[in-house]
Every structure is written in C-alpha cells, then in structure tokens.
Design a protein around this motif. Structure first.
Motif, PDB file in Angstrom:
ATOM      1  N   GLN A   5      78.987  99.644  64.491  1.00 31.18           N
ATOM      2  CA  GLN A   5      77.777  98.972  64.944  1.00 31.18           C
ATOM      3  C   GLN A   5      77.035  99.872  65.935  1.00 31.18           C
ATOM      4  OE1 GLN A   5      78.749  94.899  66.249  1.00 31.18           O
ATOM      5  NE2 GLN A   5      80.734  95.255  65.293  1.00 31.18           N
ATOM      6  N   PRO A   6      75.713  99.697  66.083  1.00 24.71           N
ATOM      7  CA  PRO A   6      74.972 100.498  67.057  1.00 24.71           C
ATOM      8  C   PRO A   6      75.504 100.239  68.471  1.00 24.71           C
ATOM      9  CG  PRO A   6      73.471  99.311  65.612  1.00 24.71           C
ATOM     10  CD  PRO A   6      74.846  98.792  65.334  1.00 24.71           C
ATOM     11  N   ILE A   7      75.550 101.273  69.293  1.00 20.31           N
ATOM     12  CA  ILE A   7      76.105 101.158  70.641  1.00 20.31           C
ATOM     13  C   ILE A   7      75.338 100.148  71.491  1.00 20.31           C
ATOM     14  CG2 ILE A   7      74.807 103.040  71.685  1.00 20.31           C
ATOM     15  CD1 ILE A   7      78.548 102.171  72.256  1.00 20.31           C
ATOM     16  N   GLU A   8      74.081  99.917  71.181  1.00 19.67           N
ATOM     17  CA  GLU A   8      73.285  98.950  71.942  1.00 19.67           C
ATOM     18  C   GLU A   8      73.843  97.531  71.846  1.00 19.67           C
ATOM     19  OE1 GLU A   8      71.120 102.515  70.977  1.00 19.67           O
ATOM     20  OE2 GLU A   8      71.932 101.030  69.580  1.00 19.67           O
ATOM     21  N   THR A   9      74.659  97.263  70.816  1.00 24.19           N
ATOM     22  CA  THR A   9      75.228  95.922  70.637  1.00 24.19           C
ATOM     23  C   THR A   9      76.630  95.790  71.241  1.00 24.19           C
ATOM     24  OG1 THR A   9      76.204  96.442  68.477  1.00 24.19           O
ATOM     25  CG2 THR A   9      73.916  95.628  68.497  1.00 24.19           C
ATOM     26  N   ALA A  10      77.151  96.859  71.808  1.00 21.58           N
ATOM     27  CA  ALA A  10      78.522  96.858  72.350  1.00 21.58           C
ATOM     28  C   ALA A  10      78.622  95.970  73.598  1.00 21.58           C
ATOM     29  CB  ALA A  10      78.956  98.276  72.695  1.00 21.58           C
ATOM     30  N   PRO A  11      79.788  95.338  73.792  1.00 19.83           N
ATOM     31  CA  PRO A  11      79.974  94.518  74.992  1.00 19.83           C
ATOM     32  C   PRO A  11      80.038  95.389  76.243  1.00 19.83           C
ATOM     33  CG  PRO A  11      82.030  94.702  73.779  1.00 19.83           C
ATOM     34  CD  PRO A  11      80.974  95.356  72.943  1.00 19.83           C
ATOM     35  N   LYS A  12      79.410  94.916  77.288  1.00 17.16           N
ATOM     36  CA  LYS A  12      79.408  95.650  78.556  1.00 17.16           C
ATOM     37  C   LYS A  12      80.123  94.837  79.626  1.00 17.16           C
ATOM     38  CE  LYS A  12      75.353  98.467  77.700  1.00 17.16           C
ATOM     39  NZ  LYS A  12      74.017  98.846  78.166  1.00 17.16           N
ATOM     40  N   ASP A  13      81.279  94.283  79.234  1.00 16.73           N
ATOM     41  CA  ASP A  13      82.047  93.432  80.147  1.00 16.73           C
ATOM     42  C   ASP A  13      83.354  94.069  80.596  1.00 16.73           C
ATOM     43  OD1 ASP A  13      83.485  93.320  77.805  1.00 16.73           O
ATOM     44  OD2 ASP A  13      83.277  91.152  77.522  1.00 16.73           O
ATOM     45  N   GLY A  14      83.510  95.372  80.363  1.00 17.56           N
ATOM     46  CA  GLY A  14      84.702  96.075  80.817  1.00 17.56           C
ATOM     47  C   GLY A  14      85.806  96.185  79.780  1.00 17.56           C
ATOM     48  N   ARG A  15      85.659  95.497  78.623  1.00 18.53           N
ATOM     49  CA  ARG A  15      86.723  95.599  77.616  1.00 18.53           C
ATOM     50  C   ARG A  15      86.694  96.962  76.931  1.00 18.53           C
ATOM     51  NH1 ARG A  15      84.661  91.321  73.139  1.00 18.53           N
ATOM     52  NH2 ARG A  15      83.459  90.591  74.924  1.00 18.53           N
ATOM     53  N   LEU A  16      87.834  97.386  76.435  1.00 14.94           N
ATOM     54  CA  LEU A  16      87.942  98.659  75.734  1.00 14.94           C
ATOM     55  C   LEU A  16      87.406  98.517  74.314  1.00 14.94           C
ATOM     56  CD1 LEU A  16      91.523  99.748  76.833  1.00 14.94           C
ATOM     57  CD2 LEU A  16      89.348 100.625  77.694  1.00 14.94           C
ATOM     58  N   ILE A  17      86.694  99.542  73.870  1.00 16.72           N
ATOM     59  CA  ILE A  17      86.181  99.591  72.504  1.00 16.72           C
ATOM     60  C   ILE A  17      86.412 100.988  71.947  1.00 16.72           C
ATOM     61  CG2 ILE A  17      84.414  97.823  72.912  1.00 16.72           C
ATOM     62  CD1 ILE A  17      82.355 100.172  73.006  1.00 16.72           C
ATOM     63  N   LEU A  18      86.297 101.126  70.635  1.00 19.41           N
ATOM     64  CA  LEU A  18      86.349 102.430  69.992  1.00 19.41           C
ATOM     65  C   LEU A  18      84.904 102.902  69.824  1.00 19.41           C
ATOM     66  CD1 LEU A  18      88.017 104.647  68.643  1.00 19.41           C
ATOM     67  CD2 LEU A  18      87.807 103.375  66.499  1.00 19.41           C
ATOM     68  N   ALA A  19      84.591 104.077  70.335  1.00 20.16           N
ATOM     69  CA  ALA A  19      83.227 104.603  70.285  1.00 20.16           C
ATOM     70  C   ALA A  19      83.199 105.920  69.528  1.00 20.16           C
ATOM     71  CB  ALA A  19      82.700 104.816  71.698  1.00 20.16           C
ATOM     72  N   ALA A  20      82.073 106.169  68.886  1.00 21.82           N
ATOM     73  CA  ALA A  20      81.883 107.411  68.136  1.00 21.82           C
ATOM     74  C   ALA A  20      80.670 108.152  68.684  1.00 21.82           C
ATOM     75  CB  ALA A  20      81.669 107.109  66.661  1.00 21.82           C
ATOM     76  N   THR A  21      80.806 109.464  68.787  1.00 20.95           N
ATOM     77  CA  THR A  21      79.693 110.307  69.198  1.00 20.95           C
ATOM     78  C   THR A  21      79.276 111.154  68.000  1.00 20.95           C
ATOM     79  OG1 THR A  21      81.198 112.014  69.992  1.00 20.95           O
ATOM     80  CG2 THR A  21      80.454 110.390  71.600  1.00 20.95           C
ATOM     81  N   PRO A  22      78.022 111.607  67.977  1.00 22.37           N
ATOM     82  CA  PRO A  22      77.527 112.380  66.828  1.00 22.37           C
ATOM     83  C   PRO A  22      78.326 113.657  66.595  1.00 22.37           C
ATOM     84  CG  PRO A  22      75.731 111.798  68.317  1.00 22.37           C
ATOM     85  CD  PRO A  22      77.017 111.439  69.006  1.00 22.37           C
ATOM     86  N   ARG A  23      78.466 114.030  65.361  1.00 15.77           N
ATOM     87  CA  ARG A  23      79.186 115.263  65.018  1.00 15.77           C
ATOM     88  C   ARG A  23      78.393 116.507  65.371  1.00 15.77           C
ATOM     89  NH1 ARG A  23      83.161 114.361  60.264  1.00 15.77           N
ATOM     90  NH2 ARG A  23      83.312 112.104  60.289  1.00 15.77           N
ATOM     91  N   ALA A  24      77.109 116.367  65.578  1.00 16.85           N
ATOM     92  CA  ALA A  24      76.264 117.526  65.854  1.00 16.85           C
ATOM     93  C   ALA A  24      76.359 118.006  67.306  1.00 16.85           C
ATOM     94  CB  ALA A  24      74.813 117.187  65.533  1.00 16.85           C
ATOM     95  N   THR A  25      77.075 117.293  68.155  1.00 17.03           N
ATOM     96  CA  THR A  25      77.163 117.689  69.554  1.00 17.03           C
ATOM     97  C   THR A  25      78.431 118.501  69.802  1.00 17.03           C
ATOM     98  OG1 THR A  25      78.348 115.705  70.236  1.00 17.03           O
ATOM     99  CG2 THR A  25      75.935 115.587  70.251  1.00 17.03           C
ATOM    100  N   ASP A  26      78.488 119.182  70.933  1.00 12.91           N
ATOM    101  CA  ASP A  26      79.678 119.945  71.303  1.00 12.91           C
ATOM    102  C   ASP A  26      80.852 119.028  71.607  1.00 12.91           C
ATOM    103  OD1 ASP A  26      78.358 122.343  71.067  1.00 12.91           O
ATOM    104  OD2 ASP A  26      77.804 122.418  73.181  1.00 12.91           O
ATOM    105  N   PHE A  27      80.558 117.796  72.008  1.00 15.93           N
ATOM    106  CA  PHE A  27      81.591 116.857  72.415  1.00 15.93           C
ATOM    107  C   PHE A  27      81.554 115.659  71.478  1.00 15.93           C
ATOM    108  CE2 PHE A  27      83.680 113.966  75.491  1.00 15.93           C
ATOM    109  CZ  PHE A  27      84.779 114.760  75.746  1.00 15.93           C
ATOM    110  N   SER A  28      82.024 115.841  70.248  1.00 14.48           N
ATOM    111  CA  SER A  28      81.942 114.786  69.246  1.00 14.48           C
ATOM    112  C   SER A  28      83.330 114.250  68.920  1.00 14.48           C
ATOM    113  CB  SER A  28      81.274 115.309  67.982  1.00 14.48           C
ATOM    114  OG  SER A  28      82.063 116.332  67.413  1.00 14.48           O
ATOM    115  N   GLY A  29      83.338 113.044  68.375  1.00 14.64           N
ATOM    116  CA  GLY A  29      84.592 112.450  67.954  1.00 14.64           C
ATOM    117  C   GLY A  29      84.652 110.974  68.253  1.00 14.64           C
ATOM    118  N   PHE A  30      85.895 110.467  68.370  1.00 14.69           N
ATOM    119  CA  PHE A  30      86.151 109.060  68.621  1.00 14.69           C
ATOM    120  C   PHE A  30      86.866 108.925  69.949  1.00 14.69           C
ATOM    121  CE2 PHE A  30      86.370 109.859  64.050  1.00 14.69           C
ATOM    122  CZ  PHE A  30      85.313 109.067  63.635  1.00 14.69           C
TER     123      PHE A  30
END
Length: 65
Positions: A5-30
């Motif tokens: 899901q788009p990161i804008e919809t992620a909960p911002k209540d302190g719970r842990l989530i799995l996040a993905a960053t773009p592959r085109a950046t130097d710091f990409s992954g999960f």
C-alpha cells in the motif's frame, strides 16, 4: 498476506510495519519500521530513518506445535 500500500496510508501510531524503499536509490530494500512523531520520520533503528514509498502489515509470528 496484504498487498503493498502507499506509505501515506500507513499507521502512524508507533506499531511496526514492513516498509519498502525504491530500488533506484542507494539505500533500497525492505525494513521493519515505525513512525516517530517527534522526528516525523520512519525509523528502522534508533536515530536511523528512511523514506519508504510502500508498506504492509507484518505477518503473524509462527506458532510452535
């Protein structure tokens, strides 16, 4: 398991989530991250932040038989 899901919809209540960053950046992954309100960033470790583009809930832990 949920779809990414788009990161804008992620909960911002302190719970842990799995996040993905773009592959085109130097710091990409999960990363397992949480939103830090005071820092206004997604943190994966104390003082370490990323700018993810997508997220999904973490899976339930395995159950021992």
């Amino acid at each position: 398991m949920s779809e990414w899901q788009p990161i804008e919809t992620a909960p911002k209540d302190g719970r842990l989530i799995l996040a993905a960053t773009p592959r085109a950046t130097d710091f990409s992954g999960f990363f397992v991250v949480y939103w830090s309100g005071p820092d206004e960033n997604w943190l994966y470790s104390v003082g370490r932040w990323i700018k993810p583009t997508h997220w999904m809930p973490l899976p339930a832990p395995p159950v021992q038989p």
